[in-house]
Design an enzyme around this catalytic site. Structure first.
Site, short mmCIF file in Angstrom:
data_model
loop_
_atom_site.label_atom_id
_atom_site.label_comp_id
_atom_site.label_asym_id
_atom_site.label_seq_id
_atom_site.Cartn_x
_atom_site.Cartn_y
_atom_site.Cartn_z
N LYS A 1 -77.46 70.32 76.95
CA LYS A 1 -76.75 70.89 75.79
C LYS A 1 -77.19 72.33 75.54
CE LYS A 1 -74.62 71.61 71.97
NZ LYS A 1 -73.19 71.94 71.96
N LYS B 1 -80.29 79.21 67.42
CA LYS B 1 -81.29 78.15 67.65
C LYS B 1 -81.12 77.54 69.04
CE LYS B 1 -79.93 74.29 66.57
NZ LYS B 1 -79.29 73.05 67.00
P1 NAD Z 1 -74.52 71.21 59.31
O1 NAD Z 1 -75.54 72.18 58.79
O2 NAD Z 1 -73.12 71.29 58.81
O3 NAD Z 1 -75.03 69.70 59.05
C1 NAD Z 1 -76.37 69.29 59.09
C2 NAD Z 1 -76.59 68.34 57.92
O4 NAD Z 1 -77.90 67.81 57.96
C3 NAD Z 1 -76.41 69.01 56.55
O5 NAD Z 1 -75.41 68.35 55.81
C4 NAD Z 1 -77.79 68.88 55.91
O6 NAD Z 1 -77.73 68.69 54.50
C5 NAD Z 1 -78.32 67.65 56.61
N1 NAD Z 1 -79.77 67.52 56.58
C6 NAD Z 1 -80.70 68.46 56.85
N2 NAD Z 1 -81.94 67.94 56.74
C7 NAD Z 1 -81.78 66.64 56.41
C8 NAD Z 1 -82.68 65.56 56.18
N3 NAD Z 1 -84.00 65.73 56.25
N4 NAD Z 1 -82.17 64.36 55.85
C9 NAD Z 1 -80.83 64.18 55.77
N5 NAD Z 1 -79.91 65.16 55.98
C10 NAD Z 1 -80.40 66.37 56.30
O7 NAD Z 1 -74.59 71.31 60.90
P2 NAD Z 1 -73.51 70.81 61.96
O8 NAD Z 1 -72.63 71.95 62.30
O9 NAD Z 1 -72.94 69.50 61.52
O10 NAD Z 1 -74.48 70.57 63.23
C11 NAD Z 1 -75.35 69.45 63.33
C12 NAD Z 1 -75.98 69.49 64.72
O11 NAD Z 1 -74.94 69.45 65.71
C13 NAD Z 1 -76.79 70.75 65.01
O12 NAD Z 1 -77.88 70.43 65.84
C14 NAD Z 1 -75.81 71.65 65.76
O13 NAD Z 1 -76.46 72.58 66.58
C15 NAD Z 1 -75.03 70.60 66.55
N6 NAD Z 1 -73.65 70.97 66.92
C16 NAD Z 1 -72.80 71.58 66.02
C17 NAD Z 1 -71.50 71.89 66.43
C18 NAD Z 1 -70.51 72.58 65.48
O14 NAD Z 1 -69.44 73.00 65.97
N7 NAD Z 1 -70.77 72.68 64.18
C19 NAD Z 1 -71.07 71.58 67.71
C20 NAD Z 1 -71.95 70.92 68.59
C21 NAD Z 1 -73.24 70.61 68.18
#
Ligand code: NAD
Length: 293
Positions: free
Chosen positions: A175, A244
Site C-alpha cells: 500500500k 504520511k
Molecule cells: P479520516 O480522517 O476521514 O478517518 C479516520 C477516522 O478515525 C476519523 O473519523 C477519526 O475520528 C477516527 N479516529 C482517530 N483516532 C481514533 C481512535 N483512537 N478511536 C476511534 N476512532 C479514531 O481518514 P480516511 O480518509 O477515512 O482514512 C482512513 C485510513 O485509510 C488512513 O490510513 C488513510 O491513509 C487510508 N486511506 C484513505 C483513502 C481516502 O481516499 N480517504 C484511500 C485509501 C486509504
C-alpha cells in the site's frame, strides 16, 4: 447461516462507506469513532449499533476491523493501558487493520497478537471514497493463509480486487509503495500541466492528450478534471494522509537498503505542500501548490 457481526473502529471518510457495505452484505456492525458525529451516517440502519468505546465494540465480536489514520493511532488503541484492546481480546479473535499503517509496526503487532492467540491480517485499500462507496476497492492483504481465508468473505463485501501479497505487514508495504508511485505521478502531472499552461496550451487539452498517450496515469484519468482544473480539490483523501504514506514508503525503502532518491525528492515536495496549504488540505490541492510556486 447468519454472517458474523463485526466491530468497526474508525468511521471516517472511508470507514463509513465500508461499514455501510458490510451492512448491505448482511453483517451486523458495531461501530465506534472518537468523533460523535460519525454515527449520523447510519441513521435508519437497523443492523448498526454505536458502541460507547472501541473496547466495548471489540470485546463483543470475534472479527474487528480498524480503519484509522496511521500506526501511531493503531498502536495506541491496541497497547496503551488500561483500555488497550489487545489485553482484552479473546483467543481466536481476528483483527483486520484496513488503514494505511506502517508495515514494520504491523508485522510486530501480528507477532505480539499471535502470541496471545489473536490473528492479525493487514488489508489496506486503494480506490478512494468513490470506490469505498460502490464496494469496488482494491485490497492488498498480508497475513497467514488460514487467517486470510477467514477474512476474505468479509473483505469481499468492500472490495473487488483482493490480492493476498504475503505475510503480515506485506499488505501495508505494498500500500505504501503504491501510494508512492501514485503520488509521484500526481506531482509530475501537476508540474507538466502548469508548465504547458504557461506556454499557452490549454491544460484541459494537455490532459486529453496525456489520457490518449503514454503519460496516462490515475491522476490524469480521475483527478485532473474532477478535482484540480475544476478547482473543487475535494477527492476526500487528505494531503496529510498522502504525506504520511510517503513517509512510510521512504522509511520502508530505506530499511530495505534499496534505491530511494526519487522517493526522498517526492516526499520533500509533499512536506512543503502540506506546510503551505495547511493540515485540512485535500491531496489534489498539490496542483494549487505547484501552480503558486
Ligand atoms: P479520516 O480522517 O476521514 O478517518 C479516520 C477516522 O478515525 C476519523 O473519523 C477519526 O475520528 C477516527 N479516529 C482517530 N483516532 C481514533 C481512535 N483512537 N478511536 C476511534 N476512532 C479514531 O481518514 P480516511 O480518509 O477515512 O482514512 C482512513 C485510513 O485509510 C488512513 O490510513 C488513510 O491513509 C487510508 N486511506 C484513505 C483513502 C481516502 O481516499 N480517504 C484511500 C485509501 C486509504
Amino acid at each position: 447461516m447468519s454472517k458474523p457481526g463485526i466491530a468497526f473502529i474508525g468511521l471516517g471518510k472511508m470507514g463509513v462507506p465500508m461499514a455501510l457495505n458490510l451492512l448491505r452484505a448482511g453483517h451486523a456492525v458495531e461501530g465506534f469513532d472518537l468523533n460523535p458525529q460519525a454515527a449520523s451516517a447510519f441513521a435508519g440502519e437497523s443492523g448498526f449499533h454505536l458502541a460507547a468505546s472501541a473496547l466495548a465494540a471489540a470485546r463483543r465480536h470475534a472479527i474487528i476491523i480498524l480503519m484509522l489514520p496511521d500506526s501511531a493511532v493503531v498502536d495506541q488503541l491496541l497497547w496503551q493501558a488500561p483500555d488497550g484492546l489487545a489485553a482484552h481480546l479473546a483467543a481466536g479473535t481476528l483483527l483486520i487493520d484496513m488503514g494505511s499503517s506502517d508495515p514494520v509496526r504491523s508485522r510486530d503487532n501480528a507477532a505480539r497478537l499471535q502470541a496471545q492467540g489473536v490473528a492479525f491480517v493487514d488489508a489496506p485499500v486503494s480506490g478512494g471514497v468513490k470506490r469505498a462507496v460502490d464496494g469496488s476497492l482494491a485490497i492488498m492483504i498480508g497475513g497467514a493463509g488460514d487467517d486470510v481465508a477467514r477474512a476474505m468473505p468479509v473483505l469481499e463485501a468492500m472490495g473487488r480486487t483482493l490480492v493476498h501479497v504475503g505475510q503480515a505487514g506485506a499488505g501495508h508495504a505494498v500500500k505504501a509503495l503504491n501510494n508512492y508511485v501514485s503520488a509521484s505521478g500526481l506531482v509530475a502531472t501537476c508540474e507538466a500541466l502548469v508548465a504547458a499552461e504557461k506556454f499557452g496550451v490549454d491544460p484541459h487539452r494537455v490532459n486529453q492528450v496525456f489520457n490518449a498517450s503514454t503519460g496516462k496515469n490515475n491522476t490524469t484519468e480521475h483527478k485532473v478534471e474532477n478535482f484540480m482544473l475544476s478547482g473543487s480539490f475535494g477527492s476526500g483523501f487528505a494531503l496529510a494522509l498522502m504525506r504520511k504514506d510517503l513517509q512510510t514508503a521512504r522509511a520502508f525503502i530505506e530499511r530495505m537498503g534499496t534505491a530511494g532518491d526519487f522517493a526522498e525528492e517526492c516526499l520533500d515536495t509533499w512536506v512543503r505542500a502540506e506546510q503551505a496549504l495547511g493540515p485540512g488540505a485535500d491531496h489534489t490541492a498539490m496542483f494549487k501548490f505547484i501552480k503558486g510556486q
